[in-house]
Enzyme design. Structure first.
Site, PDB file in Angstrom:
ATOM      1  CB  THR A 195      -0.918  -0.001   1.252  1.00 38.57           C
ATOM      2  OG1 THR A 195      -1.675  -1.205   1.235  1.00 38.57           O
ATOM      3  CG2 THR A 195      -1.857   1.182   1.266  1.00 38.57           C
ATOM      4  NE  ARG A 231       9.124 -12.753   0.855  1.00 38.98           N
ATOM      5  CZ  ARG A 231       8.878 -12.542   2.140  1.00 38.98           C
ATOM      6  NH1 ARG A 231       7.658 -12.261   2.535  1.00 38.98           N
ATOM      7  NH2 ARG A 231       9.831 -12.645   3.022  1.00 38.98           N
ATOM      8  CE  LYS A 279       2.372   1.258  11.998  1.00 36.24           C
ATOM      9  NZ  LYS A 279       1.227   1.568  11.221  1.00 36.24           N
ATOM     10  N   GLY A 327       0.420   9.021   9.741  1.00 35.69           N
ATOM     11  CA  GLY A 327       0.414   9.025   8.274  1.00 35.69           C
ATOM     12  C   GLY A 327       0.873  10.327   7.664  1.00 35.69           C
ATOM     13  CB  ILE A 352      -0.584  14.513  10.511  1.00 36.51           C
ATOM     14  CG1 ILE A 352      -2.041  14.129  10.238  1.00 36.51           C
ATOM     15  CG2 ILE A 352      -0.497  15.793  11.322  1.00 36.51           C
ATOM     16  CD1 ILE A 352      -2.846  13.851  11.510  1.00 36.51           C
ATOM     17  N   GLY A 388      -7.762  -1.308   3.781  1.00 39.11           N
ATOM     18  CA  GLY A 388      -6.293  -1.250   3.857  1.00 39.11           C
ATOM     19  C   GLY A 388      -5.774  -0.388   4.993  1.00 39.11           C
ATOM     20  CD  GLU A 419      -0.549  -1.462  11.658  1.00 37.69           C
ATOM     21  OE1 GLU A 419       0.578  -1.943  11.515  1.00 37.69           O
ATOM     22  OE2 GLU A 419      -0.898  -0.408  11.091  1.00 37.69           O
ATOM     23  CE  LYS A 470       0.374   4.731  13.799  1.00 40.24           C
ATOM     24  NZ  LYS A 470      -1.026   4.563  13.393  1.00 40.24           N
ATOM     25  N   GLY A 525      -3.304   5.022   4.774  1.00 37.81           N
ATOM     26  CA  GLY A 525      -3.669   5.024   3.359  1.00 37.81           C
ATOM     27  C   GLY A 525      -2.447   5.271   2.485  1.00 37.81           C
TER      28      GLY A 525
HETATM   29  N1  HSE Z   1      -3.275   0.595  11.259  1.00 37.54           N
HETATM   30  C1  HSE Z   1      -2.901   1.959  11.285  1.00 37.54           C
HETATM   31  C2  HSE Z   1      -4.148   2.793  11.558  1.00 37.54           C
HETATM   32  C3  HSE Z   1      -2.265   2.338   9.979  1.00 37.54           C
HETATM   33  O1  HSE Z   1      -5.263   2.258  11.495  1.00 37.54           O
HETATM   34  O2  HSE Z   1      -4.022   3.967  11.858  1.00 37.54           O
HETATM   35  C4  HSE Z   1      -1.447   3.585  10.012  1.00 37.54           C
HETATM   36  O3  HSE Z   1      -0.388   3.520  10.905  1.00 37.54           O
END
Ligand code: HSE
Length: 438
Positions: free
Chosen positions: A13, A45, A106, A135, A137, A188, A191, A206, A303
Site C-alpha cells: 500500500t 515479493r 512505527k 500518516g 500529518i 487497507g 495492521e 506512535k 492510506g
Molecule cells: N493501522 C494503522 C491505523 C495504519 O489504522 O491507523 C497507520 O499507521
C-alpha cells in the site's frame, strides 16, 4: 545535478503510493529538493501493477531486499515492508553501508529506534520516520522543528485510524464491532495483525515516538500502558453522549511531577473539543506547549497516498541535507543525542485522571450511600451521577458516575471494594476521562 538514487523495500500500500507520488509530482519534487529523486532499485515479493503509477520509471525490480541495502548505487533506502524482522536487519545493514534511511515503520522505530539512531549517528547518516506517526500529518516535523521553542507539557492524539473508525461507526450507526473492523481491513487501514489496532499497540508505538520527541527522552515502548477498545460498549458510548462527552481511543503523554505519563486507552473527552469531532479513519494530534498554547494537527493517518506524502517529504529533507555536516542536521529525536534525559516514566497506578464509572446496582435505599462512602474514603469526589430507570421486572439499575481527578491506585482500591458489595452486580466499567483544556 544527477538524480539521487533510492532503493525501495516493499511495493504494498505505502510502497505503491510512494512510487505513484514520486512519478506524479516528479517535477515539483525536484524543484523543491534541488535534484531529481529516482527509484533505481525496488524489491517486493508481490505487487499489483494496476494500482501503482510510474512503475516503469523504476530501474530494476527484484525480490531480494538485501540486494538493495547492499547495492552500491543506492544512496537512500526506503523501508516500507513493516514489522520487526527483517526490517531491523535491513535498516541496520543499510546504515552500516553508509546509506540514509526513510521508513514508515512505527513498530521498528518505537522498539529499536535507540539502536538504529545510535548506528546512524556513528555512520553520519539520516533516518527519516515522518510516516511512522499519523500518516500524512507532519507531526514529527512540527514537534522537532516548528515547536522547538516550547516546553511541551502534554500531547493527546487519535493516532490509530482503524480504532477511530470503529468507535465512530459504533456511535453514529450502532454498527457491530466485528463488522466495522472487517471494513477497515478491506480498506487497507488495519495492521496485518488487527489486534495491534484494537488493543492499542499500534497507537502505543506512535505515542512512544511522540513522547521522546516532546520530552527528549529515549524511546521506551515497554513503559507504555495500553488498553484497547474491545470493552467499550454501545451503552457507554450512548451514556457518554448524554453527559456531553465522546469516547476516543487516545494516546496521551504528559510531563507530570513524578515522571512522564505514557498511556493509550479509551477516554471520555468533552464533545465541544475540536479533537472530539475527529471521526472515521482521520487522525489528530493535540500538542500543548508553554509558549504556543494548544495546537492541533489533523489529517489522514493511513492510506497509500497520505502516508506516501510523508515518506516523500522525508526523502526531500534527506536530499536537501546530503552534503550537510551530520552534526548540523536536525537530531533524530529532536534533542541532541547527548542531551537526552533519563526522566522516569510514571507507572499507570500513579497517574492522576478523572473517571467515568458504570455499574449495575440493586435498586434499594442505602446502596448509593454505600458506594459514595467507598469513593469518599479514597478521596474521590463525584462530579455527576445518573441513575437510569430499571427495566421492567429488573431489580438492578445502571448507575453512571463521573468523578474528579484521582490517583489511579486509589480508584483501583475503590472499584475493588464496590465490586465486592452484594448490592453490586458484575464488574464496574471504568473509562478514564480528560478535559484536554489548554
Ligand atoms: N493501522 C494503522 C491505523 C495504519 O489504522 O491507523 C497507520 O499507521
Amino acid at each position: 545535478m544527477k538524480p539521487v538514487k533510492v532503493g525501495l523495500l516493499g511495493l504494498g500500500t505505502v510502497g505503491g503510493g510512494t512510487v505513484t507520488v514520486l512519478a506524479r509530482n516528479a517535477v515539483e519534487i525536484s524543484r523543491r529538493a534541488g535534484r531529481g529523486i529516482e527509484i533505481s532499485h525496488a524489491a517486493a515479493r508481490a505487487y499489483d501493477p494496476d494500482r501503482i503509477q510510474g512503475l516503469d520509471r523504476i530501474g530494476r525490480i527484484g525480490d531480494d531486499a538485501f540486494a538493495i541495502v547492499n547495492d552500491p548505487d543506492v544512496q537512500i533506502v526506503v523501508e516500507l515492508i513493516g514489522g520487526y524482522s527483517p526490517a531491523r536487519e535491513l535498516v541496520l545493514q543499510a546504515i552500516a553501508n553508509g546509506k540514509h534511511v526513510v521508513t514508515a515503520n512505527k513498530a521498528l522505530i518505537a522498539t529499536h529506534g535507540n539502536e538504529i539512531f545510535a548506528a546512524a549517528r556513528d555512520r553520519g547518516v539520516m533516518v527519516g520516520f515522518e510516516a511512522a506517526v499519523a500518516g500524512g500529518i507532519p507531526i514529527i516535523k512540527a514537534l522537532r522543528e516548528g515547536l522547538a521553542a516550547n516546553h511541551i507539557e502534554w500531547i493527546a492524539g487519535i493516532i490509530n485510524g482503524t480504532g477511530n473508525f470503529i468507535l465512530t461507526e459504533m456511535r453514529d450507526k450502532q454498527r457491530d464491532f466485528a463488522d466495522v473492523l472487517a471494513e477497515a481491513q478491506a480498506l487497507g487501514y488495519a495492521e496485518a495483525d488487527p489486534t495491534f489496532d484494537i488493543e492499542g499497540i499500534d497507537a502505543a508505538h506512535k505515542l512512544t515516538i511522540l513522547s521522546s520527541l516532546a520530552f527528549g527522552v529515549p524511546l521506551r515502548f515497554e513503559h507504555c500502558f495500553t488498553e484497547g477498545i474491545a470493552k467499550v460498549g454501545a451503552l457507554d458510548v450512548a451514556y457518554a453522549a448524554e453527559l456531553g462527552y465522546r469516547i476516543k481511543h487516545l494516546g496521551i503523554t504528559r510531563r507530570s511531577a513524578g515522571g512522564i505519563e505514557l498511556r493509550v486507552h479509551p477516554t471520555l473527552i468533552p464533545e465541544r473539543r475540536l479533537i472530539a469531532n475527529v471521526d472515521g479513519v482521520m487522525n489528530a494530534v493535540l500538542v500543548k506547549g508553554d509558549a504556543v498554547g494548544p495546537t492541533l494537527y489533523y489529517g489522514a493517518g493511513a492510506g497509500a497516498l497520505p502516508t506516501a506524502s510523508a515518506v516523500v517529504a522525508d526523502l526531500v529533507d534527506v536530499v536537501r541535507t546530503l552534503t550537510t555536516d551530520p552534526s548540523n542536521r536536525v537530531p533524530h529525536l529532536a534533542f541532541q543525542p547527548d542531551e537526552l534525559a533519563d526522566i522516569p516514566s510514571l507507572p499507570m497506578e500513579a497517574v492522576q485522571t478523572a473517571y467515568y464509572l458504570r455499574l449495575s446496582a440493586l435498586d434499594q435505599p442505602g446502596v448509593m450511600a454505600r458506594i459514595a462512602s467507598i469513593l469518599a474514603d479514597q478521596g474521590i469526589s463525584i462530579e455527576a451521577i445518573k441513575q437510569k430507570e430499571p427495566a421492567e421486572g429488573e431489580t438492578h439499575v445502571p448507575l453512571v458516575m463521573l468523578t474528579h481527578r484521582v490517583i489511579e491506585r486509589q480508584m483501583n482500591t475503590a472499584i475493588a471494594q464496590i465490586e465486592a458489595l452484594d448490592s453490586v452486580q458484575g464488574e464496574v466499567t471504568r473509562i478514564r476521562m480528560e478535559t484536554l483544556s489548554g
